[in-house]
Design a protein around this motif. Structure first.
Motif, PDB file in Angstrom:
ATOM      1  N   TYR A  80       0.934  -1.209  -0.308  1.00 17.83           N
ATOM      2  CA  TYR A  80       0.074   0.036  -0.051  1.00 17.83           C
ATOM      3  C   TYR A  80       0.740   1.370  -0.100  1.00 17.83           C
ATOM      4  O   TYR A  80       0.746   2.166  -0.675  1.00 17.83           O
ATOM      5  CB  TYR A  80      -1.082   0.143   1.256  1.00 17.83           C
ATOM      6  CG  TYR A  80      -1.694   1.325   1.405  1.00 17.83           C
ATOM      7  CD1 TYR A  80      -2.764   1.593   0.564  1.00 17.83           C
ATOM      8  CD2 TYR A  80      -1.309   2.108   2.304  1.00 17.83           C
ATOM      9  CE1 TYR A  80      -3.423   3.023   0.829  1.00 17.83           C
ATOM     10  CE2 TYR A  80      -1.671   3.381   2.538  1.00 17.83           C
ATOM     11  CZ  TYR A  80      -2.709   3.707   1.654  1.00 17.83           C
ATOM     12  OH  TYR A  80      -3.447   5.075   2.203  1.00 17.83           O
ATOM     13  N   ARG A 110       2.720   1.976  -3.199  1.00 22.00           N
ATOM     14  CA  ARG A 110       1.708   2.187  -4.235  1.00 22.00           C
ATOM     15  C   ARG A 110       1.410   3.980  -3.763  1.00 22.00           C
ATOM     16  O   ARG A 110       1.518   4.689  -4.829  1.00 22.00           O
ATOM     17  CB  ARG A 110       0.649   1.739  -4.163  1.00 22.00           C
ATOM     18  CG  ARG A 110      -0.623   2.045  -5.127  1.00 22.00           C
ATOM     19  CD  ARG A 110      -1.890   1.571  -5.310  1.00 22.00           C
ATOM     20  NE  ARG A 110      -1.665  -0.156  -5.423  1.00 22.00           N
ATOM     21  CZ  ARG A 110      -2.086  -0.936  -4.665  1.00 22.00           C
ATOM     22  NH1 ARG A 110      -2.206  -0.883  -3.382  1.00 22.00           N
ATOM     23  NH2 ARG A 110      -1.770  -2.262  -5.102  1.00 22.00           N
ATOM     24  N   THR A 111       1.357   4.227  -2.747  1.00 22.11           N
ATOM     25  CA  THR A 111       0.995   5.398  -2.409  1.00 22.11           C
ATOM     26  C   THR A 111       2.153   6.584  -2.369  1.00 22.11           C
ATOM     27  O   THR A 111       1.937   7.590  -2.978  1.00 22.11           O
ATOM     28  CB  THR A 111       0.296   5.604  -0.735  1.00 22.11           C
ATOM     29  OG1 THR A 111      -0.549   4.656  -0.702  1.00 22.11           O
ATOM     30  CG2 THR A 111      -0.043   7.150  -0.294  1.00 22.11           C
ATOM     31  N   PHE A 139       4.534   4.419  -6.610  1.00 23.71           N
ATOM     32  CA  PHE A 139       3.901   4.200  -7.957  1.00 23.71           C
ATOM     33  C   PHE A 139       2.630   5.119  -8.419  1.00 23.71           C
ATOM     34  O   PHE A 139       2.788   5.290  -9.628  1.00 23.71           O
ATOM     35  CB  PHE A 139       3.169   2.748  -7.727  1.00 23.71           C
ATOM     36  CG  PHE A 139       2.714   2.058  -9.177  1.00 23.71           C
ATOM     37  CD1 PHE A 139       3.732   1.673  -9.931  1.00 23.71           C
ATOM     38  CD2 PHE A 139       1.514   1.940  -9.411  1.00 23.71           C
ATOM     39  CE1 PHE A 139       3.321   1.057 -11.086  1.00 23.71           C
ATOM     40  CE2 PHE A 139       0.953   1.453 -10.500  1.00 23.71           C
ATOM     41  CZ  PHE A 139       1.998   0.879 -11.736  1.00 23.71           C
ATOM     42  N   ALA A 140       2.030   5.708  -7.611  1.00 25.83           N
ATOM     43  CA  ALA A 140       0.920   6.702  -7.997  1.00 25.83           C
ATOM     44  C   ALA A 140       1.696   7.835  -8.557  1.00 25.83           C
ATOM     45  O   ALA A 140       0.826   8.781  -9.135  1.00 25.83           O
ATOM     46  CB  ALA A 140      -0.033   6.926  -6.747  1.00 25.83           C
ATOM     47  N   MET A 162       6.491  -3.234  -7.355  1.00 27.86           N
ATOM     48  CA  MET A 162       4.915  -3.482  -7.438  1.00 27.86           C
ATOM     49  C   MET A 162       4.702  -5.050  -7.746  1.00 27.86           C
ATOM     50  O   MET A 162       3.981  -5.628  -7.035  1.00 27.86           O
ATOM     51  CB  MET A 162       3.978  -2.616  -8.364  1.00 27.86           C
ATOM     52  CG  MET A 162       4.136  -1.026  -7.923  1.00 27.86           C
ATOM     53  SD  MET A 162       3.363  -0.786  -6.091  1.00 27.86           S
ATOM     54  CE  MET A 162       1.812  -0.932  -6.533  1.00 27.86           C
ATOM     55  N   SER A 221       3.448  -7.876  -4.971  1.00 30.26           N
ATOM     56  CA  SER A 221       2.253  -8.553  -4.972  1.00 30.26           C
ATOM     57  C   SER A 221       2.580 -10.050  -5.029  1.00 30.26           C
ATOM     58  O   SER A 221       1.956 -10.750  -4.581  1.00 30.26           O
ATOM     59  CB  SER A 221       1.883  -7.889  -6.242  1.00 30.26           C
ATOM     60  OG  SER A 221       1.177  -6.792  -6.282  1.00 30.26           O
TER      61      SER A 221
END
Length: 380
Positions: free
Chosen positions: A343, A346-347, A350-351, A365, A369
């Motif tokens: 999370y 990503r925050t 990646f975002a 990522m 996963s």
């Protein structure tokens, strides 16, 4: 060299113990041939001034003026804290030199490269600013009577004057400290499996679960004082790998060198848990990356992981319904921690990026996963 300061501990986990040396001038070697005062003074001044030099765009000019030094000393185990501060100081100077300007440098001056490579050989790790220097040897208690929590921790080394940088690293340091309970439980479970003591293993699994909940809770404190945009734009650029960088004045490193940047994959907590719980990930380029990251861990941490890999915990858990339930509950807590990691990756990264490559040099990522999925496949 024996490294007692890196032995895992139930109270401080994989953090250096005793606490990091705060200043080279407090070392018993200060002013001796092993640590000339001119060298120590110059490095400590650089440590205090790096953020200002980077802001002013003068970091390379200033760091090129560091006195040249070729350490020649038979280091003893009791010199470990001094060696680690030297390693960290040169590491932060190197990162500032390479990434402290708009265009990354493709070389390190001999004033940094020569002593750093010698010290890296003494500590048994690559000459690169990695997780060990950024987190494990980069903390101090604000109140000696307080606990190992982010609010009561500060850093020794920094590249910016942003509180976001401090918070990012002290949250990780707190996770490492509270991970000590997980490490002791892994040892207890391994001993219980060896003695075929089911109750000992049950208690160990429950302690692992509490520790995993604890470190996951600490992880969720990251956004309190570390804003994703500031991390991504103003801190992360200093954490990248070195790619084809020439270490000037070091003949043994012929040609450009490439090393992995600081990354959570260089923490030993989760690899130790995986080894102790018998979780084997699929052999591919990602697991090869994980194995490479072990080179950046302190040697005693590598040895701890190897020892845990010999345990019979998973085999014993498979033979008992009660053990199986607690083993599976432990894996579920581990997956929760890994989902938290995913999370925040990503925050915070990646975002905000079209490039999926992390500071350690992987497509993180996909990597994270896959690790969650494979951990779930190990439920009994």
């Amino acid at each position: 060299m024996i490294q007692p300061h890196w032995q895992p501990d139930a109270e401080t986990g994989f953090l250096i113990s005793p606490a990091p040396l705060a200043d080279l001038r407090a070392s018993s070697l200060y002013g001796t041939k092993a640590l000339p005062s001119a060298i120590a003074d110059a490095l400590e001044n650089a440590a205090q001034t790096l953020p200002a030099w980077i802001t002013a765009g003068t970091a390379r000019t200033e760091l090129e003026q560091l006195p040249t030094w070729e350490p020649q000393y038979d280091w003893a185990p009791e010199d470990g804290l001094t060696l680690e501060r030297l390693f960290g100081l040169y590491g932060y100077c190197a990162s500032a030199y390479v990434y402290g300007h708009e265009t990354p440098s493709k070389h390190l001056p001999a004033s940094i490269a020569v002593p750093w490579v010698i010290i890296a050989e003494a500590v048994g790790r690559p000459p690169m600013l990695s997780y060990t220097a950024q987190v494990l040897n980069n903390w101090r208690l604000i109140d000696a009577r307080g606990g190992m929590l982010p609010d009561n921790l500060d850093v020794h080394f920094r590249l910016t004057n942003l509180d976001d940088e401090r918070w990012f690293f002290v949250v990780h340091a707190a996770i490492e400290a509270h991970g000590g309970a997980l490490l002791s439980a892994l040892q207890q479970a391994a001993e219980g499996a060896l003695q075929e003591e089911e109750r000992m293993m049950l208690l160990a699994f429950r302690q692992m679960q509490r520790a995993l909940v604890d470190i996951t809770t600490l992880f969720h404190r990251m956004p309190e004082h570390c804003e994703p945009g500031i991390y991504y734009e103003q801190l992360r650029p200093y954490l990248f790998s070195f790619t084809d960088v020439v270490y000037e004045g070091v003949p043994k490193l012929s040609g450009p060198q490439s090393y992995r940047g600081g990354s959570g994959a260089q923490s030993s907590i989760i690899p130790a848990a995986l080894a102790g719980l018998g979780i084997l990930h699929e052999d591919n380029s990602l697991t090869s990356h994980l194995n490479t990251m072990r080179d950046y861990m302190p040697v005693p941490h590598q040895q701890f992981i190897q020892t845990m890999a010999q345990s019979r915990v998973r085999a014993m858990a498979a033979e008992s319904l009660a053990l199986r339930d607690e083993y599976n509950n432990t894996l579920r807590r581990l997956m929760t921690f890994r989902r938290a990691h995913l999370y925040y990756a990503r925050t915070y990264i990646f975002a905000r990026s079209t490039n999926p490559i992390g500071t350690g040099g992987t497509d993180f990522m996909q990597f994270l996963s896959q690790l969650i999925d494979e951990t779930e496949q190990h439920l009994l």
